[in-house]
Design a protein around this motif. Structure first.
Motif, PDB file in Angstrom:
ATOM      1  N   GLU A  24       2.072  -5.198  -6.500  1.00 51.42           N
ATOM      2  CA  GLU A  24       2.255  -5.808  -5.107  1.00 51.42           C
ATOM      3  C   GLU A  24       3.939  -5.564  -4.917  1.00 51.42           C
ATOM      4  O   GLU A  24       4.435  -5.232  -4.064  1.00 51.42           O
ATOM      5  CB  GLU A  24       2.254  -7.368  -5.127  1.00 51.42           C
ATOM      6  CG  GLU A  24       0.465  -7.586  -4.849  1.00 51.42           C
ATOM      7  CD  GLU A  24       0.343  -8.924  -4.656  1.00 51.42           C
ATOM      8  OE1 GLU A  24       1.057  -9.731  -4.729  1.00 51.42           O
ATOM      9  OE2 GLU A  24      -1.059  -9.287  -4.426  1.00 51.42           O
ATOM     10  N   GLU A  27       4.572  -1.692  -4.492  1.00 49.88           N
ATOM     11  CA  GLU A  27       4.517  -1.607  -2.965  1.00 49.88           C
ATOM     12  C   GLU A  27       5.844  -1.861  -2.220  1.00 49.88           C
ATOM     13  O   GLU A  27       6.142  -0.987  -1.484  1.00 49.88           O
ATOM     14  CB  GLU A  27       3.236  -2.223  -2.503  1.00 49.88           C
ATOM     15  CG  GLU A  27       3.217  -1.754  -0.966  1.00 49.88           C
ATOM     16  CD  GLU A  27       1.902  -2.518  -0.506  1.00 49.88           C
ATOM     17  OE1 GLU A  27       1.585  -2.230   0.799  1.00 49.88           O
ATOM     18  OE2 GLU A  27       1.212  -3.374  -1.065  1.00 49.88           O
ATOM     19  N   GLN A  47      -2.420  -5.523  -8.318  1.00 51.62           N
ATOM     20  CA  GLN A  47      -2.836  -4.228  -7.367  1.00 51.62           C
ATOM     21  C   GLN A  47      -2.652  -2.987  -8.026  1.00 51.62           C
ATOM     22  O   GLN A  47      -1.855  -2.700  -8.707  1.00 51.62           O
ATOM     23  CB  GLN A  47      -1.854  -4.281  -6.058  1.00 51.62           C
ATOM     24  CG  GLN A  47      -2.403  -3.219  -5.143  1.00 51.62           C
ATOM     25  CD  GLN A  47      -1.450  -3.311  -3.740  1.00 51.62           C
ATOM     26  OE1 GLN A  47      -2.187  -3.707  -2.656  1.00 51.62           O
ATOM     27  NE2 GLN A  47      -0.202  -3.242  -3.842  1.00 51.62           N
ATOM     28  N   GLU A  51      -4.174   1.982  -5.470  1.00 56.07           N
ATOM     29  CA  GLU A  51      -4.017   1.323  -4.246  1.00 56.07           C
ATOM     30  C   GLU A  51      -2.790   1.208  -3.736  1.00 56.07           C
ATOM     31  O   GLU A  51      -2.505   1.238  -2.432  1.00 56.07           O
ATOM     32  CB  GLU A  51      -4.626  -0.181  -4.251  1.00 56.07           C
ATOM     33  CG  GLU A  51      -4.773  -0.903  -3.237  1.00 56.07           C
ATOM     34  CD  GLU A  51      -5.774  -0.718  -2.341  1.00 56.07           C
ATOM     35  OE1 GLU A  51      -5.658  -1.258  -1.045  1.00 56.07           O
ATOM     36  OE2 GLU A  51      -6.536   0.220  -2.339  1.00 56.07           O
ATOM     37  N   VAL A  52      -1.626   1.138  -4.526  1.00 52.74           N
ATOM     38  CA  VAL A  52      -0.249   1.385  -3.957  1.00 52.74           C
ATOM     39  C   VAL A  52      -0.182   2.459  -3.462  1.00 52.74           C
ATOM     40  O   VAL A  52       0.484   2.606  -2.236  1.00 52.74           O
ATOM     41  CB  VAL A  52       0.789   0.963  -5.084  1.00 52.74           C
ATOM     42  CG1 VAL A  52       2.103   1.432  -4.922  1.00 52.74           C
ATOM     43  CG2 VAL A  52       0.577  -0.233  -5.770  1.00 52.74           C
ATOM     44  N   ARG A  54      -2.242   4.553  -2.074  1.00 50.97           N
ATOM     45  CA  ARG A  54      -3.145   4.834  -0.949  1.00 50.97           C
ATOM     46  C   ARG A  54      -2.510   4.076   0.531  1.00 50.97           C
ATOM     47  O   ARG A  54      -2.433   4.455   1.360  1.00 50.97           O
ATOM     48  CB  ARG A  54      -4.515   4.051  -0.865  1.00 50.97           C
ATOM     49  CG  ARG A  54      -5.555   4.297   0.134  1.00 50.97           C
ATOM     50  CD  ARG A  54      -6.762   3.619   0.043  1.00 50.97           C
ATOM     51  NE  ARG A  54      -6.370   2.088  -0.026  1.00 50.97           N
ATOM     52  CZ  ARG A  54      -6.069   1.474   1.208  1.00 50.97           C
ATOM     53  NH1 ARG A  54      -6.072   2.041   2.372  1.00 50.97           N
ATOM     54  NH2 ARG A  54      -5.981  -0.045   1.014  1.00 50.97           N
ATOM     55  N   LYS A  55      -1.728   2.893   0.255  1.00 51.90           N
ATOM     56  CA  LYS A  55      -1.330   2.123   1.000  1.00 51.90           C
ATOM     57  C   LYS A  55       0.117   2.721   1.562  1.00 51.90           C
ATOM     58  O   LYS A  55       0.397   2.724   2.865  1.00 51.90           O
ATOM     59  CB  LYS A  55      -0.705   0.893   0.721  1.00 51.90           C
ATOM     60  CG  LYS A  55      -2.128  -0.144   0.530  1.00 51.90           C
ATOM     61  CD  LYS A  55      -1.607  -1.574   0.298  1.00 51.90           C
ATOM     62  CE  LYS A  55      -2.858  -2.648   0.166  1.00 51.90           C
ATOM     63  NZ  LYS A  55      -2.586  -3.944  -0.171  1.00 51.90           N
ATOM     64  N   ALA A  58      -0.842   5.756   3.667  1.00 49.28           N
ATOM     65  CA  ALA A  58      -1.317   5.403   4.946  1.00 49.28           C
ATOM     66  C   ALA A  58      -0.412   5.195   5.668  1.00 49.28           C
ATOM     67  O   ALA A  58      -0.460   5.246   7.003  1.00 49.28           O
ATOM     68  CB  ALA A  58      -2.307   4.116   4.777  1.00 49.28           C
ATOM     69  N   ARG A  59       0.800   4.444   5.611  1.00 48.99           N
ATOM     70  CA  ARG A  59       2.008   4.220   6.228  1.00 48.99           C
ATOM     71  C   ARG A  59       2.847   5.509   6.395  1.00 48.99           C
ATOM     72  O   ARG A  59       4.137   5.353   6.957  1.00 48.99           O
ATOM     73  CB  ARG A  59       2.834   2.831   5.499  1.00 48.99           C
ATOM     74  CG  ARG A  59       1.766   1.617   5.574  1.00 48.99           C
ATOM     75  CD  ARG A  59       2.431   0.422   5.140  1.00 48.99           C
ATOM     76  NE  ARG A  59       3.713   0.030   5.906  1.00 48.99           N
ATOM     77  CZ  ARG A  59       4.236  -0.940   5.942  1.00 48.99           C
ATOM     78  NH1 ARG A  59       3.771  -1.870   4.984  1.00 48.99           N
ATOM     79  NH2 ARG A  59       5.211  -1.306   6.682  1.00 48.99           N
TER      80      ARG A  59
END
Length: 208
Positions: A24, A27, A47, A51-52, A54-55, A58-59
């Motif tokens: 977290e 990120e 996290q 996942e970091v 991917r996020k 995605a942004r």
């Protein structure tokens, strides 16, 4: 232990390092700090590194990311690269190789083909940390090198004092309010008074 060693090694070659120890925090740092690149472990608490990543993608965050992990399975490498990782290195690793790969992903994202930053008669080799003016070697301390790199990477585009402070000092709080002005003065003294231009109320820039 590995994180501490990496912070020391990266700092020793001129990087300002933000070390975040869970997914977290990583990120948030990637989204809101002015970073040149990230070294991202996959096995993070709160996290995962994947996942970091991917996020971020995605942004549409294009921060260069090197994935660093003990997971040497082919599927993990493929997944990390497919999610938008720029490179992949497994532990244990050679420090010189990590530094070379880090320079490489930063160069690619900046659209450069080599380790040199150039402006006028000033040339900075980001691999050897050597600066020359008209071919003559100029010795600069780490923070002046970092400021020079910031300015030369953004040629013809001004960088604000706040951006410079954030990039050079990171999370540090104990620095004087006129520190940037002192660094600018020192660089001008060594590289030429006309090398760095002040845009009042905006920031600083160097020209071609």
């Amino acid at each position: 232990m590995l994180g501490q060693a990496l912070v020391r090694a990266l700092t020793a070659v001129g990087y300002v390092v933000s070390w975040n120890q869970d997914g977290e925090a990583a990120e948030l740092a990637a989204l809101y700090q002015p970073l040149d690149a990230a070294i991202l472990d996959l096995n993070l608490p709160k996290q995962s590194g994947l996942e970091v990543l991917r996020k971020l993608r995605a942004r549409r965050n294009q921060l260069p990311v090197m994935i660093l992990t003990a997971q040497d399975m082919l599927s993990s490498k493929v997944q990390g690269l497919d999610l938008g990782g720029d490179d992949y290195l497994t532990k244990p690793f050679d420090l010189d190789e990590l530094l070379a790969r880090l320079r490489s992903i930063i160069r690619r994202r900046q659209g450069r083909g080599d380790n040199y930053l150039r402006a006028g008669d000033i040339e900075y080799n980001t691999a050897t940390l050597q600066v020359t003016k008209a071919g003559a070697l100029v010795t600069l301390p780490p923070r002046e090198l970092k400021l020079l790199a910031l300015l030369m990477q953004s040629k013809n585009h001004p960088i604000s004092k706040t951006q410079i402070e954030s990039s050079i000092y990171g999370d540090e709080e104990n620095f004087e309010s006129n520190t940037v002005e002192v660094l600018i003065y020192s660089l001008r003294k060594k590289l030429g008074q006309d090398f760095i231009h002040t845009l009042r109320g905006i920031g600083y820039k160097v020209l071609e």
